[in-house]
Scaffold this active site. Structure first.
Site, PDB file in Angstrom:
ATOM      1  N   SER A 190      24.947  58.785  13.887  1.00 24.42           N
ATOM      2  CA  SER A 190      25.881  59.665  14.579  1.00 24.42           C
ATOM      3  C   SER A 190      26.624  60.520  13.551  1.00 24.42           C
ATOM      4  O   SER A 190      25.983  61.193  12.744  1.00 24.42           O
ATOM      5  CB  SER A 190      26.812  58.854  15.479  1.00 24.42           C
ATOM      6  N   GLU A 318      20.440  59.015  24.585  1.00 22.10           N
ATOM      7  CA  GLU A 318      21.663  59.036  23.789  1.00 22.10           C
ATOM      8  C   GLU A 318      22.925  59.028  24.647  1.00 22.10           C
ATOM      9  O   GLU A 318      23.833  58.216  24.467  1.00 22.10           O
ATOM     10  CB  GLU A 318      21.671  60.292  22.898  1.00 22.10           C
ATOM     11  N   HIS A 414      22.725  55.686  22.688  1.00 18.48           N
ATOM     12  CA  HIS A 414      23.411  55.953  21.438  1.00 18.48           C
ATOM     13  C   HIS A 414      23.982  54.670  20.840  1.00 18.48           C
ATOM     14  O   HIS A 414      24.652  53.908  21.526  1.00 18.48           O
ATOM     15  CB  HIS A 414      24.536  56.961  21.708  1.00 18.48           C
TER      16      HIS A 414
END
Length: 506
Positions: A190, A318, A414
């Protein structure tokens, strides 16, 4: 002790002697080693300065303080006003010595929207990766306004400059832990992955690392005008002038609260930039032409880091995680989906194309798929392709692990890939990311991911083919077994041809 982890728990570092603690497997963890001076007082908002030397042996059995933030994460420390020695790093080394000499080094940069997080989160424990043959370093750096807020007359991207300082420490000091300064891999997920690829574009970081592992790279970067507008909003919320003197007069906790206030207003319909109405992240790296001369995609396309090997991964769903935790705006109608596309500067035809790609799917699912590709998936994939076109070497993968459990399938969303890559499936908080207790197939998948990271850090080969000008092989991490496909026939990727990714403007 100045060599391998198997011989003791004391090490010579560039600034003094440190003492770590034994891990359960006979390795060693040395935590909270200063690599920079506390970036407060006369050094606040400045580029990092070297840590002061110390005499005697410094006890490094616990993590150091974390950067100013309001987040409270499972099993992780919280920031308290007055904590200032935040530029520290942590080292894990496995027992014994590496066959043939020093071990490759993996430097981990945590995620957290450039605003929160720390290297002390339980799922970032480096012991398993150290057992796989790496020396693991995790880095604490400035986040939020302290690290990425624009301050007139001071450098932008201070959090990135902190990472450069940590990499310099690795070059000078990692050999004492059995690490090879000639084989350094920067890894992140990220915003940590965003930071890693920013380092590839930065002249100050040139030569300090040799490979990059980037999971779920976000596509968000600011032009200076947006960064300045955000500073104006934060300063107004804090009740100070948007000048260097005004911002220096505000204590860190005041700017943390003000940043949270600006994020709340973004959620309520008052964003500084249009995209913040959907994803109210206040801070991003600034393409300032100095610290960060260009976006990573543009820099890699121009061959800025063709000597650096790149391993990219993203998850298949995600934004389902970001929606689940309330981090992004909900969208449930076709009109709202069109407004989202306009805010992100996407072609008007793209939402309709996703309707054809996902027949029968509700608007929210199409929105989350489109958002995930715009924010992470397409950008991550394109980074790898651009790097190869410019003469670099890159491998591409996607996290696709699903399991049928009570209540429906687990999602490859995610951050779900991180506990697998660190082999920390039982860490505090990992159960939410995984969606179910790990089973034997999950543990086997984790072992494969750990091996891929270790092999890539050692040799540049994670175990599947690299991209070429004519082929984009993609390794899919899955249970019960992985697979490799070629993106040349991907209908989803084809929708993004011709869609650009520039820095965020107002």
């Amino acid at each position: 002790m100045s060599g391998t982890a198997g011989a003791g728990t004391e090490f010579h570092t560039p600034k003094g002697r440190v003492r770590g603690r034994r891990t359960d497997d006979g390795g060693v963890a040395v935590l909270g080693i200063p690599y920079g001076a506390p970036p407060f007082g006369p050094y606040r908002f400045r580029a990092p300065r070297p840590a002061a030397s110390w005499s005697g042996t410094r006890d490094c059995g616990d993590f150091g303080p974390i950067s100013p933030q309001s987040a409270r994460l499972p099993g992780a420390p919280v920031w308290r006003p007055g904590d200032e020695d935040v530029l520290t790093l942590n080292v894990w080394a496995g027992p014994g010595t590496a066959a043939g000499g020093a071990r490759p080094v993996l430097v981990w940069v945590h995620g957290g929207a450039y605003t929160f997080g720390s290297p002390a989160q339980p799922d970032f424990d480096g012991a398993a990766l150290a057992r796989a043959g790496l020396v693991v370093v995790s880095v604490g750096h400035r986040v939020g306004f302290e690290g990425f807020g624009h301050v007139p007359g001071f450098p932008d991207n201070r959090g990135l400059l902190d990472l450069v300082a940590a990499l310099r420490w690795v070059q000078d000091g990692i050999a004492a832990f059995g690490g090879d300064p000639g084989r350094v891999t920067v890894a992140g997920q990220s915003s940590g992955a965003g930071s890693a690829v920013c380092l590839m574009a930065m002249e100050e970081a040139r030569g300090l690392f040799h490979r990059v592992v980037a999971h779920s790279v976000p596509s968000a970067f600011y032009v200076p005008e947006v960064a300045a507008a955000i500073t104006s909003a934060v300063a107004a919320e804090a009740g100070v002038a948007a000048t260097a003197d005004g911002l220096l007069s505000a204590a860190p906790e005041r700017l943390v609260a003000a940043s949270d206030g600006v994020a709340a207003r973004c959620r309520e319909g008052g964003p500084v930039a249009a995209v913040q109405a959907y994803n109210p992240v206040v801070y991003q790296p600034v393409v300032d032409g100095e610290v960060l001369p260009a976006t990573p995609l543009d820099a890699l396309g121009a061959g800025a880091a063709r000597e650096v090997d790149l391993l990219v991964c993203h998850t298949l769903e995600e934004c389902w995680f970001l929606h689940r935790v309330g981090a992004i705006r909900d969208v449930t109608s076709e009109e709202e989906l069109g407004a989202f596309a306009r805010a992100f500067g996407l072609p008007a035809a793209l939402p309709d194309a996703y309707r054809e790609l996902m027949p029968g799917a509700p608007v929210r699912d199409r929105y989350l798929a489109l958002f995930g590709d715009a924010q992470f998936g397409e950008y991550s994939s394109r980074l790898a392709e651009q790097h190869v076109r410019a003469g670099g070497r890159a491998h591409l993968s996607r996290f696709a692990r699903r399991r049928q459990v009570e209540g429906g399938p687990t999602r490859p969303w995610h951050t779900a890939d991180v506990p697998f890559a660190f082999a920390n499936l039982d860490a505090e908080g990992a159960d939410f990311l995984l969606g179910a207790a790990p089973d034997a197939a999950d543990r086997a998948l984790s072992s494969r991911m750990v091996r891929a990271w270790a092999d890539f850090a050692a040799t540049g080969d994670p175990g599947w083919p690299a991209l070429t000008e004519g082929a984009t092989p993609v390794h899919h991490w899955a249970v019960p077994e992985d697979r490799v496909t070629d993106d040349r026939g991907s209908a989803r990727r084809a929708l993004w041809r011709g869609v650009g990714f520039g820095p965020i403007r107002r």
